[in-house]
Motif scaffolding. Structure first.
Motif, PDB file in Angstrom:
ATOM      1  N   ALA A 295      82.520  83.808  19.063  1.00  0.00           N
ATOM      2  CA  ALA A 295      81.542  82.969  18.371  1.00  0.00           C
ATOM      3  C   ALA A 295      82.184  82.191  17.231  1.00  0.00           C
ATOM      4  N   GLY A 296      83.162  82.804  16.559  1.00  0.00           N
ATOM      5  CA  GLY A 296      83.815  82.151  15.440  1.00  0.00           C
ATOM      6  C   GLY A 296      84.643  80.943  15.833  1.00  0.00           C
ATOM      7  N   ALA A 297      84.913  80.780  17.127  1.00  0.00           N
ATOM      8  CA  ALA A 297      85.702  79.638  17.589  1.00  0.00           C
ATOM      9  C   ALA A 297      84.878  78.357  17.650  1.00  0.00           C
ATOM     10  N   ILE A 298      83.552  78.492  17.580  1.00  0.00           N
ATOM     11  CA  ILE A 298      82.655  77.331  17.677  1.00  0.00           C
ATOM     12  C   ILE A 298      82.445  76.771  16.270  1.00  0.00           C
ATOM     13  N   ASP A 299      83.000  75.615  16.013  1.00  0.00           N
ATOM     14  CA  ASP A 299      82.887  74.974  14.695  1.00  0.00           C
ATOM     15  C   ASP A 299      81.918  73.791  14.824  1.00  0.00           C
ATOM     16  N   SER A 300      80.639  74.046  14.525  1.00  0.00           N
ATOM     17  CA  SER A 300      79.616  73.012  14.701  1.00  0.00           C
ATOM     18  C   SER A 300      79.679  71.931  13.619  1.00  0.00           C
ATOM     19  N   LYS A 301      80.318  72.243  12.491  1.00  0.00           N
ATOM     20  CA  LYS A 301      80.425  71.227  11.434  1.00  0.00           C
ATOM     21  C   LYS A 301      81.439  70.153  11.824  1.00  0.00           C
ATOM     22  N   ARG A 302      82.563  70.554  12.391  1.00  0.00           N
ATOM     23  CA  ARG A 302      83.577  69.588  12.825  1.00  0.00           C
ATOM     24  C   ARG A 302      83.415  69.202  14.291  1.00  0.00           C
ATOM     25  N   MET A 303      82.502  69.875  14.992  1.00  0.00           N
ATOM     26  CA  MET A 303      82.232  69.628  16.408  1.00  0.00           C
ATOM     27  C   MET A 303      83.494  69.820  17.255  1.00  0.00           C
ATOM     28  N   VAL A 304      84.160  70.946  17.015  1.00  0.00           N
ATOM     29  CA  VAL A 304      85.336  71.309  17.799  1.00  0.00           C
ATOM     30  C   VAL A 304      85.251  72.795  18.153  1.00  0.00           C
ATOM     31  N   ILE A 305      86.025  73.180  19.163  1.00  0.00           N
ATOM     32  CA  ILE A 305      86.189  74.580  19.546  1.00  0.00           C
ATOM     33  C   ILE A 305      87.655  74.933  19.352  1.00  0.00           C
ATOM     34  N   ARG A 306      87.919  76.006  18.650  1.00  0.00           N
ATOM     35  CA  ARG A 306      89.299  76.453  18.437  1.00  0.00           C
ATOM     36  C   ARG A 306      89.700  77.391  19.567  1.00  0.00           C
ATOM     37  N   VAL A 307      90.736  77.022  20.293  1.00  0.00           N
ATOM     38  CA  VAL A 307      91.278  77.856  21.370  1.00  0.00           C
ATOM     39  C   VAL A 307      92.468  78.610  20.800  1.00  0.00           C
ATOM     40  N   GLU A 308      92.339  79.920  20.714  1.00  0.00           N
ATOM     41  CA  GLU A 308      93.407  80.732  20.135  1.00  0.00           C
ATOM     42  C   GLU A 308      94.275  81.335  21.226  1.00  0.00           C
ATOM     43  N   GLN A 309      95.588  81.122  21.086  1.00  0.00           N
ATOM     44  CA  GLN A 309      96.558  81.716  22.006  1.00  0.00           C
ATOM     45  C   GLN A 309      96.231  81.415  23.463  1.00  0.00           C
ATOM     46  N   GLY A 310      96.108  80.110  23.751  1.00  0.00           N
ATOM     47  CA  GLY A 310      95.919  79.696  25.134  1.00  0.00           C
ATOM     48  C   GLY A 310      97.206  79.862  25.909  1.00  0.00           C
ATOM     49  N   LYS A 311      97.314  79.168  27.035  1.00  0.00           N
ATOM     50  CA  LYS A 311      98.506  79.288  27.864  1.00  0.00           C
ATOM     51  C   LYS A 311      99.740  78.925  27.045  1.00  0.00           C
ATOM     52  N   GLY A 312     100.788  79.749  27.187  1.00  0.00           N
ATOM     53  CA  GLY A 312     101.990  79.533  26.389  1.00  0.00           C
ATOM     54  C   GLY A 312     101.839  80.012  24.958  1.00  0.00           C
ATOM     55  N   ARG A 313     100.777  80.808  24.704  1.00  0.00           N
ATOM     56  CA  ARG A 313     100.498  81.340  23.356  1.00  0.00           C
ATOM     57  C   ARG A 313     100.389  80.223  22.323  1.00  0.00           C
ATOM     58  N   LYS A 314      99.668  79.168  22.676  1.00  0.00           N
ATOM     59  CA  LYS A 314      99.490  78.039  21.767  1.00  0.00           C
ATOM     60  C   LYS A 314      98.027  77.916  21.360  1.00  0.00           C
ATOM     61  N   ASP A 315      97.802  77.645  20.065  1.00  0.00           N
ATOM     62  CA  ASP A 315      96.464  77.336  19.573  1.00  0.00           C
ATOM     63  C   ASP A 315      96.227  75.834  19.700  1.00  0.00           C
ATOM     64  N   ARG A 316      94.975  75.448  19.906  1.00  0.00           N
ATOM     65  CA  ARG A 316      94.629  74.029  19.915  1.00  0.00           C
ATOM     66  C   ARG A 316      93.131  73.887  19.696  1.00  0.00           C
ATOM     67  N   TYR A 317      92.696  72.659  19.415  1.00  0.00           N
ATOM     68  CA  TYR A 317      91.279  72.353  19.291  1.00  0.00           C
ATOM     69  C   TYR A 317      90.861  71.467  20.463  1.00  0.00           C
ATOM     70  N   VAL A 318      89.646  71.698  20.933  1.00  0.00           N
ATOM     71  CA  VAL A 318      89.059  70.835  21.952  1.00  0.00           C
ATOM     72  C   VAL A 318      87.706  70.349  21.452  1.00  0.00           C
ATOM     73  N   MET A 319      87.183  69.353  22.118  1.00  0.00           N
ATOM     74  CA  MET A 319      85.917  68.764  21.700  1.00  0.00           C
ATOM     75  C   MET A 319      84.748  69.730  21.897  1.00  0.00           C
ATOM     76  N   LEU A 320      83.714  69.558  21.084  1.00  0.00           N
ATOM     77  CA  LEU A 320      82.457  70.293  21.234  1.00  0.00           C
ATOM     78  C   LEU A 320      81.346  69.261  21.386  1.00  0.00           C
ATOM     79  N   PRO A 321      81.032  68.860  22.612  1.00  0.00           N
ATOM     80  CA  PRO A 321      79.984  67.849  22.804  1.00  0.00           C
ATOM     81  C   PRO A 321      78.633  68.366  22.311  1.00  0.00           C
ATOM     82  N   PRO A 322      77.794  67.506  21.744  1.00  0.00           N
ATOM     83  CA  PRO A 322      76.482  67.938  21.248  1.00  0.00           C
ATOM     84  C   PRO A 322      75.647  68.657  22.305  1.00  0.00           C
ATOM     85  N   LYS A 323      75.680  68.172  23.541  1.00  0.00           N
ATOM     86  CA  LYS A 323      74.897  68.825  24.601  1.00  0.00           C
ATOM     87  C   LYS A 323      75.395  70.245  24.841  1.00  0.00           C
ATOM     88  N   LEU A 324      76.720  70.445  24.800  1.00  0.00           N
ATOM     89  CA  LEU A 324      77.269  71.790  24.981  1.00  0.00           C
ATOM     90  C   LEU A 324      76.894  72.684  23.806  1.00  0.00           C
TER      91      LEU A 324
END
Length: 290
Positions: A143-172
């Motif tokens: 739940a903490g990965a959902i940042d509704s203020k910046r409208m992004v989702i934080r992906v922690e330790q994805g493939k290759g152990r890399k963090d990144r941000y992806v979009m959070l569309p309003p509908k989602l």
């Protein structure tokens, strides 16, 4: 657990290999040892060659599977057993066939998602399409990965152990809020059968196979197909390739560039030279009855 397996696992953990890579590598080395019924410590290049020929000619495994086996054995022999790797002097690495993914249209994505009865599975698959996440990344969201203020989702330790941000569309965001209110899932946004664990990606794969048959979609449908659709639909809408690369978490732009060969905005945007030719309709000769 044998001392050799324990040492190999320690070596992989020291090098920060993912838990999935550790599991796969150990399984491949175990299969190799079982084939000869001997410890890898008693085997060498001749046995590796024999085993790879067995996998290629008798079991007819795909090049991608052979590459995984070679990687696991190379790690075991060069890192854990500290031996030189000379196998590829004898057997060159197999070449993988270059295949383009089959991409769902927007209408097919809508039909597919609408047919998923399980609410949790439908939200997970919607996340994959809305953000381009891998299924392994989507099921491990908190739940903490959902940042509704910046409208992004934080992906922690994805493939290759890399963090990144992806979009959070309003509908989602609306879908996730409704899901949260209904289920109150806890630590993991998508909890699994066992306490303290997220849902298994295998459950989502099984749902995809079942729903695909119900929908009558003749294209292969899996969670990764929704990731492909996300990339291609963005590209067709005019999003630049570099942005799509960052969203997908690709290390190399060349990996993302494969979608250029699929997007209709690229493939179909250029007129064929046939259109500039001034040719009339062909005149067919009268058919003479025999």
């Amino acid at each position: 657990m044998s001392p050799l397996r324990r040492r190999m696992i320690d070596d992989m953990q020291i090098r920060n290999l993912t838990s999935n890579t550790q599991r796969v590598y150990v399984a491949q080395v175990v299969r190799f040892a079982c084939y000869f019924r001997k410890s890898p410590e008693l085997l060498g290049p001749a046995e590796i060659r024999t085993y790879l020929i067995h996998l290629t000619q008798e079991r007819r495994l795909a090049a991608s599977s052979i590459i995984v086996t070679v990687s696991a054995l190379r790690f075991c022999f060069t890192v854990t057993l500290k031996r030189p790797w000379v196998v590829e002097d004898d057997i060159p690495a197999g070449r993988q066939a270059k295949k383009l993914p089959v991409v769902l249209s927007k209408e097919e994505v809508a039909r597919f998602l609408g047919a998923v009865d399980n609410p949790k599975h439908r939200v997970i698959l919607t996340v994959c399409y809305a953000t381009g996440l891998r299924i392994s990344e989507a099921v491990r969201l908190k739940a903490g990965a959902i940042d509704s203020k910046r409208m992004v989702i934080r992906v922690e330790q994805g493939k290759g152990r890399k963090d990144r941000y992806v979009m959070l569309p309003p509908k989602l965001l609306d879908i996730l809020r409704d899901y949260w209110k209904r289920t109150r899932p806890g630590e993991w946004l998508f909890p699994g059968r066992y306490p303290g664990q997220p849902i298994s990606p295998l459950s989502i794969d099984r749902t995809c196979r079942e729903v695909r048959l119900l929908c009558g979609i003749d294209k292969p449908v899996a969670p990764h197909a929704l990731r492909h659709a996300f990339a291609v639909h963005l590209l067709e809408a005019g999003t630049d390739l570099r942005t799509i690369q960052l969203l997908l978490g690709h290390r190399n732009l060349s990996t993302t560039a494969q979608y250029l060969m699929i997007a209709t905005s690229t493939v179909c945007a250029t007129a064929s030279p046939l259109e500039s030719l001034d040719i009339g309709s062909p005149t067919l000769p009268d058919l003479v009855p025999v």
